[in-house]
Scaffold this active site. Structure first.
Site, PDB file in Angstrom:
ATOM      1  N   GLU A   1       0.735  -1.280   0.067  1.00  0.00           N
ATOM      2  CA  GLU A   1      -0.171  -0.028  -0.056  1.00  0.00           C
ATOM      3  C   GLU A   1       0.894   1.318   0.108  1.00  0.00           C
ATOM      4  OE1 GLU A   1      -0.769  -2.442   2.149  1.00  0.00           O
ATOM      5  OE2 GLU A   1      -2.775  -3.107   1.572  1.00  0.00           O
TER       6      GLU A   1
ATOM      7  N   HIS B   1     -11.068  -4.862   9.922  1.00  0.00           N
ATOM      8  CA  HIS B   1     -11.559  -4.627   8.667  1.00  0.00           C
ATOM      9  C   HIS B   1     -13.137  -3.954   8.604  1.00  0.00           C
ATOM     10  CE1 HIS B   1      -8.521  -7.697   7.903  1.00  0.00           C
ATOM     11  NE2 HIS B   1      -8.702  -7.337   6.561  1.00  0.00           N
TER      12      HIS B   1
END
Lengths: 321, 378, 334
Positions: free
Chosen positions: C70, C139
């Protein structure tokens, strides 16, 4: 990769400009005219100029907190830079960036960067633009030995290789990340790290402009031809502290003085070109004196330039909001 | 008077309406009604309007109370002759309620008229057709043409009623509604050509035309160019009859991309500004957000309303229109002055009080009768 | 006009913008799926299938799979934006922000200001957020307040399929860095969405209904919940104005203040944590700018100040619900 006379003169002029600029910022800072803090590039000139002399406006570079040399080598306006460092309203970034954020995207200079390791991912993006739009451009990430340990740098090695991007990583290893020796902080070697990612690497003497110029020329040409990323590990010496005001108590006594005396990149350049009969000492002297007056002028203009107007506080946050 | 029992059912106004709220009953049970009398007020999320009696008789039952919200097709009340016994009325209501279900109504709605698309002269145009003219041969259909920034839904209170006598087509002009937004250039003549192409594409030889505002100028232009194909023209708060136009409305409509701006712009269309609902504003914003709409509106406005005046004044072509022409106007029209109606002979002009530029919505019942009568005479 | 899911609306927005503008590219982890693997091409189209079908139409040069990296690829998207592309990068779950935040808040957000107005960074970072997937603490978060805090970023929280398409097209055409937050529980929600491209301007709140008694401000998935609560309350004679700000930066302060001035009562619903969240921010705004219009204290409906739990019973207790919203409205009416 032979340099013609004109190119030699230009390279020397750029290295001198960086040196004179930094020496002068050092003086002006100690006299209190410059706000904040600055990180000087003096002693490392051959790296910026050796690499950037191969680049043009379609090519991008990302720099570091020690960015003045990269800016000058990539063609940023020297007067505008000095004004920026003085925090003036007509500085290159309107006085809003300062020493650590000088940029000129129109010249492919994507900014000095206050975040160690901030540049490599950005430069992968600039290379992606060049690849996608088929501009023929390359992108160069200058990082220090400190940033070489950041995940962003290592992730960028991987991404640049996986995407086969026209990127050159230039690790400018001046021996110290702040006050910590790279001999201690870097596991393995830069070249072996590059090899592990499948990248070509060159280990270079940072005082030898010609070696850097030669190696940079090869890897840049390969990148332009779609050959993917490479790494240059340039070992050099910074003549000042990590930042201005750094007492440098972590360095060996006489370390900088010896380097300045025996391994100075500008002296080295002068010796090489005069010994080979490529340039006359008088030509080089002339350049030095022209550079001195340019820097004098940039300082006096900076001192008399106005501060940014108060309403500039609120502008340039967004294109529209 | 017959013994027929007539159900008053929740109407469907506009493509998106699924339910409505009865806000007020305007007559008591037992009241004697003529056809067209206002019986109750219905509010949808988009607009409030009156429901008119579909037949003469007595209001025998008010089935839904004021304040209730019911689906399209639900029984609101019952009209029948006073002589019909209460037991029969009750049986009728019971049977209706037994047979009516929301699901059935929803599926009937799905089976109801859906807008269609036709390729007319290279442009994709959306239209809605209602009615079959009771199967009579030779009945000229009616084609309804909305105004600047409008769409076929502007005729939601008119098209269902007018379709009882003849097929009624409502189309979206290029750059509008569900029609193609790109490549729109020019003003009234180009739009008239698009309507002609529309008639050709659907095989309509001859039609009555109803045009609102800029759509009126389009209708007039088409009638002058192709007199043989036009049975009659009804001009509704029409452009083309003088130079005056409220250019602030035109520019305001083009510029408005926020709810508040759009609301204040739309309020100038109505005599009763409270008719501008949240949903009406939202629907127009949704239209205006579509790619191509801004430039289409700009192109049409530049061609039609340059320098703040109407560019296409067709008064001198009225003579050349063989078909009868009538004008219907809202007295409180703030977009095109009602005085422009004077270009039409007195017996064929109707200026209705209590209505603005959207006279066909604000005074739907009266408007529908004027149109219906005019077309049957033409 | 046809019925489309939130997922289809987003996919259509991406495809239409890629057709319109060759500088628009899409990148992210498994945005295509199957790169270098022996199975089928376009294997995933993103972890929840949002980018499915883009690669076959636009090719691998414009729909890029990334390694799981990322920091590098979000940074690359930022760098590409500053040099002439319009990248739409997918940060799969907003919770992964922790490994690439520098690229967003020190680089993308600040280029323009630091460089004296000479940089343009039209990057869009799409990311999934929100609880309700039994996906536990790493998440499920709603981190849009963190982005909202950073000057230089625009933050978009679409509440439905129609909103998602128009706001995403606007995001791609916008010249500032945009964080576009997609609630993963909304992906299969369906509504009428125009087939043509369209844009919804930033900083323009939507009123999903207008009422007389209480203003409910809600974001993202909570807009639907607020409308359900308002439906229930209407039967009790309480009518609500529901304000969906659409974007938390810029925030349509005027619409919120005007709505509170009309009703005199405010309930703010936010799926983000309560401290320094949007509920707190909007409450402060109203307390400062419309205090005199208030007939009752402002109430915030938020989760508790805890991570998102895993067990279904706990997660259900964590998320605000229409019932909790309705209760808050009744309390401000009491």
């Amino acid at each position: 990769m032979q340099l013609n006379r004109e190119e030699l003169l230009q390279s020397y002029r750029t290295m001198c400009t960086i040196r004179e600029f930094e020496e002068r910022v050092h003086t002006e800072f100690s006299e209190g005219g410059i706000p904040g803090f600055v990180h000087l590039y003096a002693g490392e000139e051959a790296s910026a100029v050796g690499v950037c002399s191969h680049l043009d406006d379609r090519d991008n570079i990302a720099s570091t907190h020690r960015g003045h040399g990269h800016c000058i080598a990539k063609g940023c306006d020297v007067v505008g830079m000095m004004k920026e460092i003085f925090g003036r309203g007509d500085g290159l970034c309107g006085g809003k960036g300062g020493s650590m954020h000088i940029a000129d995207l129109s010249r492919g200079m994507m900014g000095a960067n206050g975040i160690v390791g901030g540049g490599p991912p950005l430069i992968c993006g600039a290379a992606l633009t060049a690849k996608t739009l088929k501009t023929g451009g390359v992108a160069v990430a200058f990082v220090g030995d400190g940033a070489s340990n950041q995940g962003t740098t290592l992730e960028s090695f991987n991404l640049a290789k996986v995407w086969n991007l026209p990127v050159i990583f230039v690790v400018e290893d001046n021996g110290y990340a702040e006050a910590t020796a790279s001999a201690w902080s870097v596991a393995g070697t830069q070249a072996k790290r590059a090899a592990a990612f499948g990248m070509t690497a060159h280990e270079l003497d940072g005082n030898d402009f010609f070696a850097i110029h030669q190696a940079a020329g090869e890897v840049i040409e390969r990148a332009r031809d779609g050959g993917g990323p490479s790494l240059l590990h340039v070992k050099l010496t910074r003549y000042f502290g990590h930042f201005e005001g750094d007492a440098m108590s972590y360095r060996a006594p006489g370390e900088v003085e010896t380097a300045r005396r025996e391994r100075d990149p500008l002296k080295f350049f002068r010796q090489r070109v005069t010994a080979a009969g490529l340039l006359e000492p008088a030509q080089l002297d002339g350049i030095e004196s022209e550079v001195r007056s340019l820097i004098d002028q940039s300082v006096s203009l900076s001192k008399s330039a106005p501060a940014p107007s108060p309403e500039r506080l609120l502008t340039d946050v967004y294109v529209s909001y | 008077m017959t013994s027929e029992i007539k159900a008053l059912a929740m109407p469907k106004w506009g493509l998106a309406m699924t339910e409505g709220a009865v806000t007020a009953w305007l007559v008591e049970e037992g009241a004697t009604l003529r056809e067209g009398d206002e019986i109750l007020e219905i509010e949808t999320t988009k607009i409030t309007n009156v429901y008119e009696s579909p037949a003469a008789g007595t209001l025998r039952r008010r089935v839904v109370a004021a304040g209730e919200t019911v689906p399209v097709g639900a029984l609101l009340g019952v009209v029948a002759d006073a002589s019909v016994p209460d037991t029969e009325i009750d049986a009728f209501v019971a049977r209706f309620q037994e047979e009516f279900s929301v699901e059935a109504a929803a599926s009937a709605e799905a089976a109801g008229p859906e807008p269609r698309f036709v390729d007319a002269g290279g442009q994709r145009l959306r239209y809605l057709v209602m009615g079959d003219g009771k199967g009579e041969e030779g009945v000229a259909p009616l084609v309804l043409i909305h105004g600047f920034g409008g769409d076929l839904n502007n005729w939601q209170f008119n098209q269902p009623m007018l379709a009882e006598d003849r097929p009624v087509y409502a189309l979206d002009l290029p750059g509008h509604g569900g029609s193609a937004k790109h490549g729109v250039v020019g003003g009234v003549p180009e739009l008239a050509r698009a309507v002609r192409d529309f008639l050709n594409a659907l095989g309509i030889q001859r039609a009555h035309l109803g045009g609102h505002s800029m759509g009126g100028a389009v209708a007039l232009h088409l009638a002058a160019e192709e007199p043989a194909r036009v049975a009659s023209v009804t001009l509704v708060c029409s452009a083309g009859l003088g130079h005056d136009i409220n250019i602030d409305y035109i520019e305001g409509f083009i510029a408005a991309d926020r709810r508040k701006e759009m609301k204040s712009v739309l309020e100038t269309l109505f005599a009763d500004a409270s008719l501008v609902s949240r949903d009406m504003v939202e629907e127009l914003l949704k239209y205006k957000r579509l790619d191509g709409v801004a430039s289409a509106l700009r192109a049409i406005a530049d061609a039609s309303f340059a320098d703040g005046r109407q560019s296409h004044v067709l008064v001198d072509r009225l003579e050349g229109v063989g078909a009868p022409v009538q004008a219907v106007w809202g007295a409180a029209d703030r977009i095109i002055p009602a005085a422009h109606a004077r270009t039409v002979p007195a017996e064929r002009r109707h200026v209705l009080d209590g209505a603005g530029h959207m006279v066909h919505m604000e005074k739907a019942g009266e408007f529908n009768r004027l149109m219906s009568d005019f077309m049957s005479m033409a | 006009m046809s019925k489309k899911s939130y997922r289809q609306a987003i996919n259509e927005a991406l495809a239409q913008e890629m057709r319109r503008d060759p500088t628009v590219i899409v990148m992210g982890e498994d945005n295509v799926g199957g790169m270098g693997a022996p199975g089928e091409d376009d294997a995933w189209g993103g972890v929840l299938g949002v980018t499915k079908g883009l690669m076959p139409e636009f090719g691998r040069d414009r729909v890029l799979d990334t390694p799981i990296t990322e920091s590098a690829f979000i940074g690359a998207a930022v760098g590409a934006a500053a040099t002439g592309l319009r990248p739409v990068a997918e940060l799969m779950f907003v919770d992964f922000l922790g490994v690439c935040f520098d690229q967003i808040f020190n680089q993308a957000a600040k280029f323009r200001y630091m460089f004296g107005g000479k940089a343009v960074t039209p990057v869009v970072i799409r990311t999934m957020y929100g609880a309700g997937f039994r996906a536990a603490s790493q998440h499920s978060q709603c981190l849009y307040p963190i982005f909202t805090h950073i000057p230089g970023l625009k933050v978009v929280v679409p509440s439905s399929a129609y909103e998602a398409k128009g706001l995403l097209i606007q995001s791609i055409r916008d010249n500032d860095p945009v964080i576009f937050l997609e609630h993963k529980v909304l992906y299969d929600e369906i509504e009428e969405v125009p087939d043509e491209p369209y844009t919804i301007p930033f900083g323009e709140a939507n009123l999903t209904r207008e009422g007389d008694h209480v203003t409910i401000v809600a974001l993202g998935r909570m807009v639907g919940f607020a409308n359900k609560a308002a439906d229930m309350l209407e039967k009790e004679g309480i009518t609500c104005t529901v304000v969906d700000p659409r974007t938390t930066s810029p925030l349509d302060e005027d619409t919120i203040i005007e709505a509170v001035e009309d009703t005199g009562r405010l309930v703010v619903v936010d799926e983000a944590s309560p401290r320094c969240g949007m509920a707190a921010d909007i409450s402060a705004l109203v307390a400062q700018s419309a205090f005199k219009a208030l007939k009752a204290p402002i109430l915030m409906v938020t989760p508790p100040h805890t991570p998102v739990p895993f067990a279904p019973e706990l997660e259900d207790a964590y998320i605000p619900t229409p019932d909790k919203i309705a209760d808050a409205v009744r309390r401000v009416m009491a």
